[in-house]
Design a protein around this motif. Structure first.
Motif, PDB file in Angstrom:
ATOM      1  N   SER A  94      -8.060 -23.398  13.641  1.00  0.00           N
ATOM      2  CA  SER A  94      -7.069 -22.435  14.145  1.00  0.00           C
ATOM      3  C   SER A  94      -7.203 -22.202  15.645  1.00  0.00           C
ATOM      4  O   SER A  94      -6.198 -22.042  16.342  1.00  0.00           O
ATOM      5  N   GLU A  95      -8.441 -22.185  16.129  1.00  0.00           N
ATOM      6  CA  GLU A  95      -8.628 -21.955  17.563  1.00  0.00           C
ATOM      7  C   GLU A  95      -8.045 -23.097  18.380  1.00  0.00           C
ATOM      8  O   GLU A  95      -7.370 -22.874  19.380  1.00  0.00           O
ATOM      9  N   LYS A  96      -8.275 -24.324  17.926  1.00  0.00           N
ATOM     10  CA  LYS A  96      -7.734 -25.477  18.643  1.00  0.00           C
ATOM     11  C   LYS A  96      -6.207 -25.462  18.607  1.00  0.00           C
ATOM     12  O   LYS A  96      -5.555 -25.715  19.614  1.00  0.00           O
ATOM     13  N   THR A 127     -11.347 -15.911  13.106  1.00  0.00           N
ATOM     14  CA  THR A 127     -10.922 -15.969  14.507  1.00  0.00           C
ATOM     15  C   THR A 127      -9.970 -14.851  14.877  1.00  0.00           C
ATOM     16  O   THR A 127      -9.594 -14.719  16.021  1.00  0.00           O
ATOM     17  N   ARG A 130      -9.832 -11.876  18.252  1.00  0.00           N
ATOM     18  CA  ARG A 130     -10.290 -12.318  19.555  1.00  0.00           C
ATOM     19  C   ARG A 130      -9.081 -12.513  20.429  1.00  0.00           C
ATOM     20  O   ARG A 130      -8.137 -13.170  20.067  1.00  0.00           O
TER      21      ARG A 130
END
Length: 135
Positions: A94-96, A127, A130
């Motif tokens: 998910s962050e990528k 995640t 953030r």
């Protein structure tokens, strides 16, 4: 099954299973581990061919117990990493994905970009919360 991301996964899975002459059973635990564990037990006691698990409610203990009891029943966990070599895991980075989406928008010239997320707990929530802000 309120998260539309997971309902789309379930829908696609059901279509592919039906094309292969297979059927699916869906159990909703409403984020209650007692219901999730009971559903998991019910599923495995019915001699199914495999399990696709999209839940943060089924405890690690339960999954490990049944993967040992039924080693011939493959278990695929989506968006949860059970620490067991017997469980196949599908995780989305998910962050990528968020980074790539944000970069794409920035490259198009957008400057004021926001992200709306789901609940702060549950599948894929590690995640959430953030936030990075650049001016």
């Amino acid at each position: 099954m309120l998260n539309t991301y997971f309902t789309e996964i379930v829908r696609a899975l059901q279509i592919r299973l039906l094309e292969g002459g297979k059927y699916s059973f869906i159990f909703n635990s409403d984020r209650r581990s007692d219901l999730a564990d009971k559903s998991f037990e019910f599923i495995l006691d019915r001699q199914l061919d495999g399990i696709v698990l999209i839940s943060d409610s089924v405890s690690e203990k339960t999954v490990k117990k049944y993967s040992k009891k039924y080693p011939d029943v493959p278990i695929v966990a989506i968006e949860r990493d059970y620490e067991s070599d017997a469980i196949y895991t599908l995780l989305v980075d998910s962050e990528k994905a968020a980074f790539e989406a944000t970069t794409y928008l920035i490259n198009l010239g957008y400057k004021r970009i926001a992200m709306i997320t789901g609940p702060s707990s549950g599948v894929g929530s590690s995640t959430y919360g953030r936030l990075q802000r650049t001016d």
